[in-house]
Design an enzyme around this catalytic site. Structure first.
Site, PDB file in Angstrom:
ATOM      1  N   GLU A   1     -35.661 -10.496  25.919  1.00  0.00           N
ATOM      2  CA  GLU A   1     -35.264 -10.030  24.574  1.00  0.00           C
ATOM      3  C   GLU A   1     -34.176 -10.938  23.989  1.00  0.00           C
ATOM      4  O   GLU A   1     -33.323 -11.403  24.743  1.00  0.00           O
ATOM      5  CB  GLU A   1     -34.702  -8.600  24.662  1.00  0.00           C
ATOM      6  CG  GLU A   1     -35.755  -7.605  25.020  1.00  0.00           C
ATOM      7  CD  GLU A   1     -35.177  -6.206  25.246  1.00  0.00           C
ATOM      8  OE1 GLU A   1     -34.006  -5.956  24.877  1.00  0.00           O
ATOM      9  OE2 GLU A   1     -35.914  -5.378  25.787  1.00  0.00           O
TER      10      GLU A   1
ATOM     11  N   HIS B   1     -36.333  -2.889  20.816  1.00  0.00           N
ATOM     12  CA  HIS B   1     -35.448  -2.156  21.739  1.00  0.00           C
ATOM     13  C   HIS B   1     -34.559  -1.162  20.977  1.00  0.00           C
ATOM     14  O   HIS B   1     -33.321  -1.298  20.975  1.00  0.00           O
ATOM     15  CB  HIS B   1     -34.584  -3.126  22.558  1.00  0.00           C
ATOM     16  CG  HIS B   1     -33.993  -2.479  23.785  1.00  0.00           C
ATOM     17  ND1 HIS B   1     -33.673  -3.163  24.919  1.00  0.00           N
ATOM     18  CD2 HIS B   1     -33.664  -1.186  24.047  1.00  0.00           C
ATOM     19  CE1 HIS B   1     -33.165  -2.355  25.828  1.00  0.00           C
ATOM     20  NE2 HIS B   1     -33.150  -1.115  25.304  1.00  0.00           N
TER      21      HIS B   1
ATOM     22  N   ARG C   1     -37.251  -0.881  30.653  1.00  0.00           N
ATOM     23  CA  ARG C   1     -36.679  -2.221  30.577  1.00  0.00           C
ATOM     24  C   ARG C   1     -37.829  -3.215  30.673  1.00  0.00           C
ATOM     25  O   ARG C   1     -38.809  -2.980  31.422  1.00  0.00           O
ATOM     26  CB  ARG C   1     -35.729  -2.478  31.750  1.00  0.00           C
ATOM     27  CG  ARG C   1     -34.383  -1.790  31.632  1.00  0.00           C
ATOM     28  CD  ARG C   1     -33.490  -2.451  30.583  1.00  0.00           C
ATOM     29  NE  ARG C   1     -32.187  -1.847  30.495  1.00  0.00           N
ATOM     30  CZ  ARG C   1     -31.865  -0.824  29.692  1.00  0.00           C
ATOM     31  NH1 ARG C   1     -32.776  -0.284  28.906  1.00  0.00           N
ATOM     32  NH2 ARG C   1     -30.637  -0.356  29.670  1.00  0.00           N
TER      33      ARG C   1
END
Ligand SMILES: O=CC(=O)O
Length: 325
Positions: free
Chosen positions: A271, A289, A242
């Site tokens: 993000e 991602h 993460r």
């Protein structure tokens, strides 16, 4: 209409409330709806408060937050079935307090994510995206040979978080001739790789740091300035966990000052926004991602979700419960 029937909970197939952002749909080839009555507030008519009061199972698609307010609307909730490996979007403390079980994607994504970590590492060390740009942009005939890359074999790889993903990373990189060490919440008695008591000591003894631990209060910014200093000027950071596991502001500064060798990042602190300083750096490989995103992973995910829900509705042990500390 099921959405209006407060007793629907007792019918077969069992009712599962879906919790998702409108932009986050079910994985392609959804098999869940053939086994469960999925009540999806995004596509169904508004769900009556009476029905919400009877819901026992919640299926969380993607990183949609589960907060105390979410839980207040669902007083009968007993299980949250997550569709991701990370569950940092779910208030686990509150779930524990209310005795609500939580499951995650288990090992459905582990192999693909580990492959991706290795790919990012190759990308950084051998400069694959930079070489691709070099050819496409026509620099090869003009500037001549591309700069040397770095060998992967024999690198000292430190893995932060030797869970299901970290173990797959270790297996792959050991096969490339790398030496492996790790830091995890606990030393694993079944593992022979050297264990370090903290991230700084691990970094000081590594050329590459691969970040694949869970995000929580203890691991937020686990890769901080001190860890970057310990990793050193040639060091490479790969993050498939993460974004907030790495102090991104510091990472950018270290890379800009040439105090780190490079980074391969699938995740970011904010993000989908990526610090602009990273966009122009050839020693950084950027990815949106998507380390888990293959049809094979999503098939495996559906198996895990179905198995967890079936186990729950038949009072059997869950397949991938999120470990309680
Ligand atoms: O990021 C993806 C996941 O946690 O599954």
């Amino acid at each position: 209409m099921a959405g209006e029937n407060p007793n629907f909970q007792n019918t077969d197939p069992p009712t599962v409330l879906v919790h998702r952002f409108p932009s986050f749909d079910f994985p392609p080839g959804n098999r869940l709806s053939t086994q469960f009555h999925l009540l999806d507030p995004i596509t169904s008519p508004p769900t009556s408060p009476v029905l919400l009061h009877s819901i026992r199972a919640l299926l969380c698609i993607g990183p949609v937050p589960v907060t105390p307010e979410t839980l207040n609307r669902l007083p009968s909730l007993q299980i949250i079935v997550g569709s991701s490996a990370g569950v940092d979007h779910i208030d686990l403390t509150e779930c524990r307090r209310r005795n609500i079980a939580v499951t995650n994607a288990g090992s459905a994504f582990s192999e693909d994510t580990a492959d991706y970590a290795v790919a990012l590492l190759f990308g950084v060390l051998r400069r694959l995206p930079a070489g691709d740009r070099y050819v496409r942009d026509g620099f090869w005939p003009v500037n001549g040979d591309f700069p040397l890359g770095f060998k992967l074999g024999a690198k000292r790889v430190g893995i932060l978080g030797l869970g299901s993903i970290g173990s797959e990373v270790a297996k792959r990189l050991a096969a490339f001739g790398c030496s492996i060490a790790y830091f995890s919440r606990k030393k694993k008695t079944s593992v022979l790789f050297p264990y370090y008591e903290n991230a700084i000591d691990l970094a000081a003894n590594s050329d590459v740091l691969i970040v694949c631990c869970a995000l929580n209060d203890e691991t937020h910014h686990i890769v901080n300035k001190d860890v970057m200093v310990a990793l050193g000027k040639e060091g490479v950071i790969i993050n498939v966990g993460r974004g907030p596991l790495v102090d991104e502001k510091q990472l950018v500064e270290f890379l800009v000052r040439g105090e780190l060798g490079g980074a391969g990042l699938d995740v970011f602190e904010n993000e989908p926004n990526v610090p602009k300083e990273l966009l122009e750096r050839d020693n950084v490989v950027l990815s949106p991602h998507c380390s888990v995103a293959t049809p094979e992973s999503f098939e495996a995910l559906q198996d895990v979700i179905i198995a967890n829900l079936k186990a729950f509705f038949s009072n059997k042990p869950l397949v991938s419960p999120v470990q309680k500390d």
